[in-house]
Scaffold this motif. Sequence first.
Motif, PDB file in Angstrom:
ATOM      1  N   GLU A  17      -8.739  -7.672 -22.769  1.00 34.09           N
ATOM      2  CA  GLU A  17      -8.306  -8.766 -22.029  1.00 34.09           C
ATOM      3  C   GLU A  17      -6.848  -8.981 -22.557  1.00 34.09           C
ATOM      4  O   GLU A  17      -5.977  -9.486 -21.692  1.00 34.09           O
ATOM      5  CB  GLU A  17      -9.159  -9.746 -21.997  1.00 34.09           C
ATOM      6  CG  GLU A  17      -8.824 -11.133 -21.358  1.00 34.09           C
ATOM      7  CD  GLU A  17      -9.909 -12.220 -21.259  1.00 34.09           C
ATOM      8  OE1 GLU A  17     -11.093 -11.995 -21.287  1.00 34.09           O
ATOM      9  OE2 GLU A  17      -9.465 -13.482 -21.452  1.00 34.09           O
TER      10      GLU A  17
ATOM     11  N   SER B 239      -3.449  -9.318 -20.511  1.00 31.62           N
ATOM     12  CA  SER B 239      -2.630 -10.763 -20.376  1.00 31.62           C
ATOM     13  C   SER B 239      -1.311 -10.619 -20.924  1.00 31.62           C
ATOM     14  O   SER B 239      -0.207 -10.970 -20.393  1.00 31.62           O
ATOM     15  CB  SER B 239      -3.394 -11.688 -21.101  1.00 31.62           C
ATOM     16  OG  SER B 239      -2.650 -12.796 -21.693  1.00 31.62           O
TER      17      SER B 239
ATOM     18  N   ALA C 173      -5.893 -12.185 -16.187  1.00 28.46           N
ATOM     19  CA  ALA C 173      -6.575 -11.033 -17.175  1.00 28.46           C
ATOM     20  C   ALA C 173      -8.091 -11.520 -17.303  1.00 28.46           C
ATOM     21  O   ALA C 173      -8.846 -10.644 -17.088  1.00 28.46           O
ATOM     22  CB  ALA C 173      -6.000 -11.291 -18.451  1.00 28.46           C
ATOM     23  N   ARG C 174      -8.422 -12.703 -17.348  1.00 32.02           N
ATOM     24  CA  ARG C 174      -9.767 -13.187 -17.420  1.00 32.02           C
ATOM     25  C   ARG C 174     -10.641 -12.907 -16.270  1.00 32.02           C
ATOM     26  O   ARG C 174     -11.792 -12.208 -16.406  1.00 32.02           O
ATOM     27  CB  ARG C 174      -9.913 -14.684 -17.867  1.00 32.02           C
ATOM     28  CG  ARG C 174     -11.098 -15.165 -18.562  1.00 32.02           C
ATOM     29  CD  ARG C 174     -11.101 -16.477 -18.865  1.00 32.02           C
ATOM     30  NE  ARG C 174      -9.872 -17.166 -19.472  1.00 32.02           N
ATOM     31  CZ  ARG C 174      -9.149 -18.099 -19.015  1.00 32.02           C
ATOM     32  NH1 ARG C 174      -9.628 -18.786 -18.111  1.00 32.02           N
ATOM     33  NH2 ARG C 174      -7.957 -18.537 -19.573  1.00 32.02           N
TER      34      ARG C 174
ATOM     35  N   VAL D 154     -11.332  -9.051 -16.299  1.00 29.84           N
ATOM     36  CA  VAL D 154     -12.258  -8.734 -17.061  1.00 29.84           C
ATOM     37  C   VAL D 154     -13.568  -9.099 -16.409  1.00 29.84           C
ATOM     38  O   VAL D 154     -14.575  -8.102 -16.672  1.00 29.84           O
ATOM     39  CB  VAL D 154     -12.141  -9.246 -18.574  1.00 29.84           C
ATOM     40  CG1 VAL D 154     -13.285  -9.030 -19.448  1.00 29.84           C
ATOM     41  CG2 VAL D 154     -10.883  -8.517 -19.051  1.00 29.84           C
TER      42      VAL D 154
ATOM     43  N   ARG E 204      -3.129 -15.116 -18.489  1.00 35.09           N
ATOM     44  CA  ARG E 204      -4.246 -15.382 -19.158  1.00 35.09           C
ATOM     45  C   ARG E 204      -5.460 -15.380 -18.015  1.00 35.09           C
ATOM     46  O   ARG E 204      -6.508 -14.968 -18.144  1.00 35.09           O
ATOM     47  CB  ARG E 204      -4.257 -16.538 -19.953  1.00 35.09           C
ATOM     48  CG  ARG E 204      -3.625 -15.890 -21.326  1.00 35.09           C
ATOM     49  CD  ARG E 204      -3.477 -16.991 -22.529  1.00 35.09           C
ATOM     50  NE  ARG E 204      -4.691 -17.484 -22.967  1.00 35.09           N
ATOM     51  CZ  ARG E 204      -4.648 -18.404 -24.051  1.00 35.09           C
ATOM     52  NH1 ARG E 204      -3.775 -18.865 -24.296  1.00 35.09           N
ATOM     53  NH2 ARG E 204      -5.965 -18.556 -24.293  1.00 35.09           N
TER      54      ARG E 204
END
Length: 299
Positions: free
Chosen positions: A136, A140, A156-157, A160, A153
Amino acid sequence: MLDAVLRGLAMQPAGTYVDCTYGRGGHASAILERLGDRGRLVVFDRDPEAIGAARKRFDGDARVGCVHGPFSRIAAEVRGLGLGSVHGILFDLGVSSPQLDDGERGFSFQHDGRLDMRFDPGSGIAAADWLKRAPEREISDVLKRFGEERHARRIARAIVRTRSEAPLTRTRQLSELIVSAVPTRERHKHPATRTFQAIRIHINAELEELESALPEAMDILAPGGRLAVISFHSLEDRIVKRFMRNEARGGDYPRGLPGAGPLHPPRLKIVSKATRPDEDEIISNPRARSAVLRVAERI
Ligand SMILES: C[S@@+](CC[C@H](N)C(=O)[O-])C[C@H]1O[C@@H](n2cnc3c(N)ncnc32)[C@H](O)[C@@H]1O
């Protein structure tokens, strides 16, 4: 900016020119039209489809050499073709219209297709494979660095979280995921624009390619020869601007330090700082909106 590029290259009919980014050959064809029988043109593209089209188009024209490969190999390839120094080198960076329009290449969030994004689908790893495994934090960082994405962020979260349920293999999946992860909207910009740009730059190591190619280009440019670069975003343009400025003042020394002088004699003279397309060009080709052309001459 075709006219500005041709003016910038200060073309000589018997000169040798390199188009590092053939694309669909708009610039290459215009260069060739201005070359006489003794002129030479070498075209590069990492994309096998682009270079295949170039080979077909210039078949039988002994003035043209086509190279399938990254332009970071410019010096070795040009020397390998038995050409000494060259009179002009053009980089027109980024993605071509045929690449964007073919959904299956994975470059566009506007068409559904395989999440690939490689200029050369025969080498490196596809975006889907990178997104499958990358931590992750790495995702990010890429989105922040290469897309200047404020919501890196958060996106990216979401990537995932989604991939733990099903692999991300399609451009539409990724673009829908971003639309729901990003809380705010930028005017005139699809929320997936920055993420797609960032992943593409990362997958193709685009900035590293440019950083390696510019000094290589200097090695084969004849005195008086021209270097013309069109960039499409500030990350590329920053590299080009810094490179030209440093070469024009003789090295990357800190300004203002007592006794600081050039590390080597200046190797470039800036010809034009930052030319942008005019309104008419932007209207006929909206993708040109963020293009910036810089031209320098080898001393
Ligand atoms: C914006 S297009 C060029 C358009 C071209 N000037 C024309 O007139 O059609 C950029 C092209 O550069 C190629 N390319 C991008 N990075 C490359 C690299 N490192 N080495 C070689 N080709 C590259 C892409 O595959 C794409 O075809």
